[in-house]
Design a protein around this motif. Structure first.
Motif, PDB file in Angstrom:
ATOM      1  N   ALA A   1       0.817  -1.210   0.000  1.00 42.53           N
ATOM      2  CA  ALA A   1       0.000   0.000   0.000  1.00 42.53           C
ATOM      3  C   ALA A   1       0.853   1.264   0.000  1.00 42.53           C
ATOM      4  O   ALA A   1       0.376   2.337  -0.391  1.00 42.53           O
ATOM      5  N   GLU A   2       2.105   1.155   0.414  1.00 40.80           N
ATOM      6  CA  GLU A   2       2.975   2.324   0.423  1.00 40.80           C
ATOM      7  C   GLU A   2       3.160   2.903  -0.983  1.00 40.80           C
ATOM      8  O   GLU A   2       3.448   4.084  -1.146  1.00 40.80           O
TER       9      GLU A   2
ATOM     10  N   TYR B   1      -0.559  10.154   0.975  1.00 39.10           N
ATOM     11  CA  TYR B   1      -0.544  10.777   2.288  1.00 39.10           C
ATOM     12  C   TYR B   1       0.362  12.000   2.217  1.00 39.10           C
ATOM     13  O   TYR B   1       1.539  11.878   1.853  1.00 39.10           O
ATOM     14  N   ALA B   2      -0.171  13.179   2.549  1.00 46.15           N
ATOM     15  CA  ALA B   2       0.609  14.399   2.347  1.00 46.15           C
ATOM     16  C   ALA B   2       0.285  15.447   3.404  1.00 46.15           C
ATOM     17  O   ALA B   2      -0.765  15.409   4.058  1.00 46.15           O
ATOM     18  N   GLU B   3       1.217  16.415   3.538  1.00 46.43           N
ATOM     19  CA  GLU B   3       1.049  17.531   4.469  1.00 46.43           C
ATOM     20  C   GLU B   3       1.561  18.812   3.821  1.00 46.43           C
ATOM     21  O   GLU B   3       2.356  18.774   2.872  1.00 46.43           O
ATOM     22  N   TYR B   4       1.102  19.934   4.380  1.00 44.66           N
ATOM     23  CA  TYR B   4       1.602  21.221   3.908  1.00 44.66           C
ATOM     24  C   TYR B   4       1.584  22.226   5.053  1.00 44.66           C
ATOM     25  O   TYR B   4       0.529  22.562   5.595  1.00 44.66           O
ATOM     26  N   GLU B   5       2.779  22.643   5.449  1.00 42.86           N
ATOM     27  CA  GLU B   5       2.976  23.706   6.435  1.00 42.86           C
ATOM     28  C   GLU B   5       2.161  23.501   7.710  1.00 42.86           C
ATOM     29  O   GLU B   5       1.510  24.426   8.213  1.00 42.86           O
ATOM     30  N   ASN B   6       2.191  22.278   8.226  1.00 45.07           N
ATOM     31  CA  ASN B   6       1.585  22.042   9.533  1.00 45.07           C
ATOM     32  C   ASN B   6       2.496  22.586  10.626  1.00 45.07           C
ATOM     33  O   ASN B   6       3.705  22.746  10.433  1.00 45.07           O
ATOM     34  N   VAL B   7       1.931  22.858  11.796  1.00 45.06           N
ATOM     35  CA  VAL B   7       2.696  23.388  12.921  1.00 45.06           C
ATOM     36  C   VAL B   7       2.380  22.561  14.160  1.00 45.06           C
ATOM     37  O   VAL B   7       1.522  21.684  14.147  1.00 45.06           O
ATOM     38  N   GLY B   8       3.084  22.859  15.260  1.00 44.02           N
ATOM     39  CA  GLY B   8       2.855  22.157  16.510  1.00 44.02           C
ATOM     40  C   GLY B   8       3.913  21.108  16.765  1.00 44.02           C
ATOM     41  O   GLY B   8       4.723  20.763  15.889  1.00 44.02           O
ATOM     42  N   GLU B   9       3.902  20.570  17.987  1.00 39.50           N
ATOM     43  CA  GLU B   9       4.918  19.595  18.384  1.00 39.50           C
ATOM     44  C   GLU B   9       4.844  18.305  17.578  1.00 39.50           C
ATOM     45  O   GLU B   9       5.828  17.569  17.482  1.00 39.50           O
ATOM     46  N   GLY B  10       3.695  18.024  17.012  1.00 38.03           N
ATOM     47  CA  GLY B  10       3.557  16.805  16.220  1.00 38.03           C
ATOM     48  C   GLY B  10       3.882  16.983  14.752  1.00 38.03           C
ATOM     49  O   GLY B  10       3.822  16.020  13.980  1.00 38.03           O
ATOM     50  N   ALA B  11       4.230  18.210  14.359  1.00 38.21           N
ATOM     51  CA  ALA B  11       4.610  18.468  12.962  1.00 38.21           C
ATOM     52  C   ALA B  11       6.107  18.221  12.814  1.00 38.21           C
ATOM     53  O   ALA B  11       6.921  18.979  13.333  1.00 38.21           O
ATOM     54  N   ASN B  12       6.471  17.167  12.102  1.00 36.33           N
ATOM     55  CA  ASN B  12       7.880  16.765  12.005  1.00 36.33           C
ATOM     56  C   ASN B  12       8.162  16.263  10.591  1.00 36.33           C
ATOM     57  O   ASN B  12       8.331  15.062  10.358  1.00 36.33           O
ATOM     58  N   PRO B  13       8.199  17.159   9.610  1.00 34.74           N
ATOM     59  CA  PRO B  13       8.288  16.728   8.208  1.00 34.74           C
ATOM     60  C   PRO B  13       9.526  15.895   7.884  1.00 34.74           C
ATOM     61  O   PRO B  13       9.457  14.989   7.057  1.00 34.74           O
TER      62      PRO B  13
ATOM     63  N   PHE C   1       6.859   6.937   2.667  1.00 32.08           N
ATOM     64  CA  PHE C   1       5.824   6.860   1.631  1.00 32.08           C
ATOM     65  C   PHE C   1       4.859   8.049   1.683  1.00 32.08           C
ATOM     66  O   PHE C   1       3.916   8.121   0.902  1.00 32.08           O
ATOM     67  N   SER C   2       5.086   8.982   2.613  1.00 34.89           N
ATOM     68  CA  SER C   2       4.291  10.212   2.647  1.00 34.89           C
ATOM     69  C   SER C   2       5.058  11.316   1.943  1.00 34.89           C
ATOM     70  O   SER C   2       6.211  11.147   1.555  1.00 34.89           O
ATOM     71  N   ARG C   3       4.437  12.460   1.781  1.00 37.23           N
ATOM     72  CA  ARG C   3       5.100  13.558   1.086  1.00 37.23           C
ATOM     73  C   ARG C   3       4.716  14.900   1.698  1.00 37.23           C
ATOM     74  O   ARG C   3       3.673  15.032   2.349  1.00 37.23           O
ATOM     75  N   GLN C   4       5.571  15.887   1.468  1.00 35.71           N
ATOM     76  CA  GLN C   4       5.297  17.272   1.828  1.00 35.71           C
ATOM     77  C   GLN C   4       4.993  18.026   0.534  1.00 35.71           C
ATOM     78  O   GLN C   4       5.802  18.041  -0.395  1.00 35.71           O
ATOM     79  N   LEU C   5       3.822  18.616   0.455  1.00 34.28           N
ATOM     80  CA  LEU C   5       3.421  19.312  -0.764  1.00 34.28           C
ATOM     81  C   LEU C   5       4.238  20.586  -0.959  1.00 34.28           C
ATOM     82  O   LEU C   5       4.562  21.293  -0.001  1.00 34.28           O
ATOM     83  N   GLU C   6       4.555  20.886  -2.206  1.00 31.80           N
ATOM     84  CA  GLU C   6       5.287  22.116  -2.520  1.00 31.80           C
ATOM     85  C   GLU C   6       4.352  23.306  -2.624  1.00 31.80           C
ATOM     86  O   GLU C   6       4.744  24.448  -2.371  1.00 31.80           O
TER      87      GLU C   6
END
Length: 560
Positions: free
Chosen positions: A507-508, A513-525, A531-536
């Protein structure tokens, strides 16, 4: 457990109270034995926002004189504050000949009304005078016998004089006293007699019976012999009269108009609505009503029912007042009547199959506890919107079931333990609080292959109980699962790797699965699963673009 403040569910301080004083046509009624009688004042809360509190002190059988003599007026006036309203309606029982109640129009009746008005003003309150609602008194000529307001028991030979086509008023000069006092003391007067006279006259002798306590034999437990009552209103009649009264109040008192709301149906456990259960109200909605949206108000209370909104109840809005809760306690392993497991799909407290459904200020909960899968809300219909709603449960709280369903959640609170947002649907979560009650997984998407989007979270806060420290953003229920978190505040309970493959290595390659400019202690790009990605950029991520489909749906402009 972490404490949080969620503005949508904080009960607002009451700014204005409407006190009601009057007789049985205005009063709250006992509900024992399925009693269908209601006073129009009993239905009034369903026409105002939560900024208005209605305190109905009207009593059966009271005149202006007996209301004062029994100390009821002293009880009311002691509570009136500056800016409160006092709605005053007497007359029916002032007409009675007995000395404990009788007053004279133009004399003692007017004196009592003046006292109510003056003492209300002295407290900084705002008095409003009403005259009596019309009795349903149809006769053949204007000189016919006047009908008394005592209800008649149905018999083989009716005790009523033969009805005609002319509606004759029975209140005489008692109708003019409130008008005259209001004029002399410069206060608002509502001619509710004229309003109800026009209503009843327009309906005619037969149709107007639907407003009053005309009950066939053996239909209501409280009056098995039936009843023919031309003075007192039933549930439907009280709602109709209350609506007419509110319309007149809005026109006469602009300060109250902004608090007025009109709904097609009201559900209330205290008898102040059209129905006691939500399902009864939903069933009363016309099937496939395309021309207009049907709105149902849920008044304060926990409605323990397995609510089903079928596909035919399109364009339906449920609006919660004062914390309405739809509650159930079924769970997947619970046995049905045939001894079979209910299953995850069968465990829901509420099922929504209809398209264009809208909910606001409703709590959907499953109270089964830590017993495995137990759904609070099962959503299958397309173009569904939830604003300022709460979804409470543990595992599998919110089931976004519909494969072709588009769903929008704004300013909502969603809690659970494992996979508590899951399913096939395309869903946007905007400014929501997503709360983990124990270690586990927030989402479990089952997005179908080829879909452009799955779950998208904008500006959400991910929170957790104090002892929770190992939570994944998602794991794939199906191989093409999609979940994207944009500008979200991720608490420290979110693991550094962020995403889980559910022991499905293959499944990977297929999940998104993606993120963009999240914040907080749990945001650890940098530490996220490979298999996840950070959006540009997020040019393809707007509510309109995600949910528009072929019909251009935009829930941010949804009209409830």
């Amino acid at each position: 457990m972490v404490s949080f403040f969620f503005f949508a569910f904080k009960e607002e301080q009451r700014d204005i109270t409407i006190f009601m004083i009057g007789d049985s046509t205005m009063a709250n009624k006992n509900l024992v034995g399925g009693n269908p009688e209601r006073g129009w004042g009993q239905m009034l809360p369903g026409f105002f926002t939560e900024n208005i509190r209605v305190c109905n002190y009207a009593k059966n059988g009271r005149s202006s004189k007996s209301f004062i003599d029994e100390g009821l007026w002293d009880e009311v006036i002691s509570q009136v504050r500056k800016g409160d309203y006092v709605f005053i309606q007497f007359g029916h029982n002032d007409e009675k000949p007995d000395e404990l109640r009788h007053t004279v129009p133009g004399s003692t009746f007017d004196d009592n009304l003046r006292r109510f008005v003056k003492e209300t003003k002295e407290k900084g309150g705002i008095p409003v005078l009403f005259n009596s609602i019309v009795r349903r008194n149809f006769r053949n000529n204007t000189n016919a016998i006047l009908e008394d307001d005592a209800p008649k028991v149905v018999s083989a030979i009716s005790e009523h004089p033969k009805e005609g086509d002319i509606l004759i008023d029975t209140h005489g000069e008692y109708l003019n006293s409130p008008r005259n006092v209001a004029k002399d003391l410069d206060v608002v007067f509502i001619d509710l007699n004229r309003i109800t006279h026009d209503l009843v006259e327009g309906l005619g002798p037969e149709k107007s019976k639907e407003l009053y306590m005309w009950i066939p034999q053996n239909t209501v437990p409280i009056c098995p012999k039936g009843k023919e009552d031309n003075t007192h209103l039933n549930i439907y009649g009280a709602r109709v009269v209350a609506k007419l009264a509110v319309t007149a109040i809005s026109e006469a008192i602009p300060e109250l108009e902004k608090y007025v709301c009109y709904y097609d149906f009201v559900v209330a456990k205290d008898g102040s609505g059209d129905f006691f259960t939500i399902q009864e109200a939903v069933n009363a909605v016309p099937d496939f009503r395309k021309e207009r949206r049907t709105t149902i108000l849920l008044r304060k209370g926990v409605y323990k029912e397995k609510l089903i909104i079928p596909e035919s109840k399109i364009n339906l809005s449920l609006i919660g007042q004062e914390g309405a809760v739809i509650s159930g306690d079924d769970y997947a392993a619970k046995k049905n009547r045939f001894g079979e497991n209910m299953s995850t799909s069968g465990s829901a407290s509420c099922y929504i199959y209809a398209p264009d459904f809208y909910a606001e200020n409703i709590t959907f909960e499953n109270t089964a506890g830590q017993v495995g899968q137990a759904v609070a809300c099962f959503v299958s219909g397309d173009r569904t919107t939830f604003k300022r709603c709460r979804f409470l449960g543990n595992q599998d709280t919110l089931y976004t079931y519909g494969r072709y369903s588009r769903q929008y959640y704004e300013d909502c609170y969603i809690e659970g333990t494992v996979d508590f947002i899951f399913g096939w649907s395309m869903a946007v979560f905007n400014r929501c609080i997503v709360h983990s009650k124990r270690n586990g997984y927030v989402t479990a998407p089952a997005t179908d292959r080829g879909k452009a989007y799955g779950y998208v979270f904008f500006d959400c806060n991910l929170t957790a109980d104090d002892d929770v420290d190992k939570v994944y953003l998602s794991r794939p229920w199906r191989p093409y699962a999609q979940a994207v978190f944009i500008h979200c505040n991720l608490g420290k309970h979110i693991l550094a790797e962020g995403w889980n493959n559910w022991n499905k290595k293959e499944a990977e390659k297929t999940v998104f699965y993606a993120e963009y400019e999240n914040v907080g202690e749990g945001a650890n790009p940098k530490a996220r699963a490979s298999f996840s990605r950070q959006l540009e950029n997020i040019k393809d991520y707007t509510v309109e673009k995600i949910l528009s489909g072929d019909d251009g749906w935009n829930p941010t402009t949804e009209i409830k």
